[in-house]
Enzyme design. Structure first.
Site, PDB file in Angstrom:
ATOM      1  CE1 TYR A  70      -3.851   2.138   0.141  1.00 13.95           C
ATOM      2  CE2 TYR A  70      -2.363   3.593   1.482  1.00 13.95           C
ATOM      3  CZ  TYR A  70      -3.441   3.332   0.799  1.00 13.95           C
ATOM      4  OH  TYR A  70      -4.503   4.529   0.614  1.00 13.95           O
ATOM      5  CG  PHE A 122      -5.862  17.753 -24.388  1.00 15.12           C
ATOM      6  CD1 PHE A 122      -6.077  17.545 -25.971  1.00 15.12           C
ATOM      7  CD2 PHE A 122      -6.426  17.199 -23.592  1.00 15.12           C
ATOM      8  CE1 PHE A 122      -6.820  16.321 -26.338  1.00 15.12           C
ATOM      9  CE2 PHE A 122      -7.281  15.781 -23.948  1.00 15.12           C
ATOM     10  CZ  PHE A 122      -7.286  15.625 -25.079  1.00 15.12           C
ATOM     11  CG  ASP A 123     -10.575  17.858 -24.969  1.00 16.49           C
ATOM     12  OD1 ASP A 123      -9.762  17.177 -24.382  1.00 16.49           O
ATOM     13  OD2 ASP A 123     -11.377  17.350 -25.809  1.00 16.49           O
ATOM     14  CG  ASP A 211      -0.470  18.708 -21.428  1.00 15.25           C
ATOM     15  OD1 ASP A 211       0.410  17.511 -21.351  1.00 15.25           O
ATOM     16  OD2 ASP A 211      -1.526  19.011 -21.699  1.00 15.25           O
ATOM     17  CB  ALA A 213       0.575  14.026 -23.202  1.00 13.08           C
ATOM     18  CE  LYS A 254      -2.617  11.433 -24.656  1.00 15.10           C
ATOM     19  NZ  LYS A 254      -3.508  11.451 -23.336  1.00 15.10           N
ATOM     20  CG  HIS A 446     -16.375  15.538 -28.938  1.00 15.01           C
ATOM     21  ND1 HIS A 446     -16.452  16.407 -28.030  1.00 15.01           N
ATOM     22  CD2 HIS A 446     -15.318  14.969 -28.783  1.00 15.01           C
ATOM     23  CE1 HIS A 446     -15.543  16.412 -27.265  1.00 15.01           C
ATOM     24  NE2 HIS A 446     -14.460  15.362 -27.686  1.00 15.01           N
TER      25      HIS A 446
HETATM   26  N1  F0G Z   1      -2.887  16.851 -22.371  1.00 15.58           N
HETATM   27  C1  F0G Z   1      -2.889  16.570 -23.664  1.00 15.58           C
HETATM   28  C2  F0G Z   1      -1.877  17.043 -24.570  1.00 15.58           C
HETATM   29  C3  F0G Z   1      -3.659  15.283 -24.058  1.00 15.58           C
HETATM   30  O1  F0G Z   1      -3.467  14.863 -25.317  1.00 15.58           O
HETATM   31  C4  F0G Z   1      -4.262  14.667 -23.259  1.00 15.58           C
HETATM   32  C5  F0G Z   1      -5.072  13.342 -23.780  1.00 15.58           C
HETATM   33  C6  F0G Z   1      -4.468  15.136 -22.194  1.00 15.58           C
HETATM   34  C7  F0G Z   1      -3.614  16.084 -21.604  1.00 15.58           C
HETATM   35  C8  F0G Z   1      -5.296  14.374 -21.099  1.00 15.58           C
HETATM   36  O2  F0G Z   1      -4.687  13.194 -20.508  1.00 15.58           O
HETATM   37  O3  F0G Z   1      -6.270  11.461 -21.225  1.00 15.58           O
HETATM   38  O4  F0G Z   1      -4.656  10.767 -19.511  1.00 15.58           O
HETATM   39  O5  F0G Z   1      -6.257  12.298 -18.877  1.00 15.58           O
HETATM   40  N2  F0G Z   1      -5.301  13.126 -24.909  1.00 15.58           N
HETATM   41  C9  F0G Z   1      -5.949  12.153 -25.513  1.00 15.58           C
HETATM   42  C10 F0G Z   1      -6.016  12.022 -27.161  1.00 15.58           C
HETATM   43  C11 F0G Z   1      -7.369  11.755 -24.993  1.00 15.58           C
HETATM   44  O6  F0G Z   1      -6.660  11.345 -27.513  1.00 15.58           O
HETATM   45  O7  F0G Z   1      -5.260  12.990 -27.667  1.00 15.58           O
HETATM   46  P1  F0G Z   1      -5.767  11.928 -20.126  1.00 15.58           P
END
Ligand code: F0G
Length: 454
Positions: A70, A122-123, A211, A213, A254, A446
């Protein structure tokens, strides 16, 4: 050496091969929304590169060594060692995925009314900024507007605009640079741009986060495109990028090449304390943060493998190869090709479909019907402003379709199949119908909307 994947395949998974009739039924039942399709009905899945990569044998072996204690699990210390070496950040927390890191950081850092400024949020990042009552401001560079130009760093932030905002009346709580810029055509950010952002934010006393990723893919493109970086390894470039910032949020689904995982890391010990409380209350104890020991081990290994130049070269070449194949059959995509995805210019391919009938969505549907290929629109359906009945009021600036390429999953012949399918569509684009919305949810449109051809 010619284009070749630098690995061989040890475990395989059959992919569904379906008939057009089957796909027509499946798509109609899904309300013409690719998110509603069952993966069992998809032949080539280009919906996302997130959590969809293939694990290496070494990652699987590392997974077996996972320590599921844990607290204080051995696997956490392995993860910490690798992340510290890569980022240099002294305070780091595993989280279950990127958006958890965003939620925790913004709750600990941003105040209502403050600005979060980015090349492009990112969204989920934008949503998490807005959920704490702050305002997300995107300042993409001018070069990003020309989809066809070969400008090397179209992911950069507009530095003059950033300077104006930092010197202006609004309080800026955070500058966050998305590398590579997923919301901006998957384009890379230059080190020169990151250095300038670091300088400006330091001058104004504003925290600067990445960010991260796709930090390794950004680093690869820097070694290929930015003067002065050709002799650095992608890992060195990534380390330099992390060194410029005060911390990072990262979806490790990613460039961690795992199915689940994320990271929140920073230098500021006071901020780290506030984040840790939120982490423990909502994700998990500080040494696991919502992940299993097995996940942490596989992540530590993935974060080592992902900066291998042979892997990155092959991945970037795959994407560039697909971009050339589809250009040859008459389909334009945002140039130059990035690494994780191609963004098809559906507005140009389907000029007979007005934005109000969603040309990007129409192309994505046709790719599924013609070849069982799943990908998603990035155009007016996703970004446009609609009225309550689903009619478009303000279109998106571009009508794109993102074909995201999972890591180490598809071979050259799969990509050729995708290009051939697009080629068939491009022979008679006027046959592709537009779509209209029949169900329009108020939030996360979407993912949940339903449409029909018209
Ligand atoms: N930032 C970026 C640049 C991303 O592309 C994503 C996710 C996230 C943050 C959020 O990360 O999904 O691990 O919570 N992108 C995916 C995509 C969903 O298809 O581009 P997460």
């Amino acid at each position: 050496m010619p284009l070749m994947e630098p690995y061989r395949i040890k475990a395989v998974e059959p992919i569904p091969i379906t008939t057009r009739e089957h796909r027509e039924r499946a798509l109609a039942a899904a309300g013409y929304n690719p998110f509603n399709l069952s993966a069992a009905d998809v032949t080539i899945d280009l919906l996302s590169d997130s959590g969809t990569g293939a694990l290496s044998a070494d990652q699987q072996a590392a997974g077996l060594r996972g320590d599921e204690s844990y607290a204080g699990a051995r696997s956490f210390f392995r993860f910490r060692e690798v992340v510290e070496e890569l980022t240099g950040y002294p305070h780091l927390f595993p989280v279950h995925q990127g958006r958890a890191a965003e939620r925790i950081l913004f709750n600990a850092l941003l105040k209502p009314g403050q600005l979060s400024v980015s090349n492009t949020h990112f969204d989920t990042t934008r949503a998490n900024v807005e959920l704490v009552g702050a305002v997300a401001l995107d300042l993409p560079c001018a070069e990003a507007k020309d989809l066809d130009s070969y400008s090397p760093f179209k992911g950069d932030i507009d530095l003059e605009a950033l300077q104006r905002v930092l010197s202006g009346p609004d309080e800026v709580g955070l500058v966050i640079m998305t590398i590579t810029n997923n919301g901006g055509g998957g384009q890379p950010v230059s080190m020169a741009n990151l250095e300038a952002v670091a300088r400006l934010t330091r001058e104004h006393g504003v925290p600067f986060f990445l960010d991260a990723a796709r930090f390794a893919e950004n680093a690869w493109l820097v070694t290929q495109r930015e003067p002065g970086y050709a002799d650095r390894t992608p890992r060195q470039v990534a380390q330099e990028a992390f060194a410029l910032a005060d911390g990072c949020v990262a979806s490790l689904k990613k460039d961690g090449i795992v199915h689940m995982g994320g990271l929140l890391a920073m230098r500021d010990p006071e901020l780290a304390k506030r984040c840790e409380l939120l982490l423990i209350a909502t994700e998990g104890f500080r040494t696991y943060g919502g992940l299993s020991g097995r996940d942490l081990e596989m992540l530590a290994q993935g974060l080592v493998e992902v900066t291998d130049p042979a892997y990155l070269r092959s991945r970037a070449e795959q994407t560039a190869y697909l971009a050339e194949l589809i250009a040859d059959v008459g389909v334009d995509s945002v140039r130059p090709a990035g690494v994780h995805a191609l963004y098809l210019n559906a507005g140009r391919l389907l000029p007979h479909i007005p934005p109000s009938r969603f040309p990007g969505h129409a192309l994505a549907q046709e790719m599924y019907l013609a070849g069982g290929i799943r990908c998603a629109e990035l155009g007016s359906l996703y970004l446009g402003e609609l009225d309550e009945s689903g009619e478009l009021i303000t279109p998106a600036p571009y009508e794109l379709v993102r074909m995201a390429i999972p890591r180490r999953v598809y071979t050259k012949s799969h990509l050729e199949y995708v290009a051939e399918t697009l080629g068939e569509i491009a022979k008679r684009p006027e046959r592709v119908p537009g779509y209209r919305l029949v169900e329009v949810p108020a939030l996360l449109r979407h993912f949940n909307c339903r449409l029909e051809p018209c």
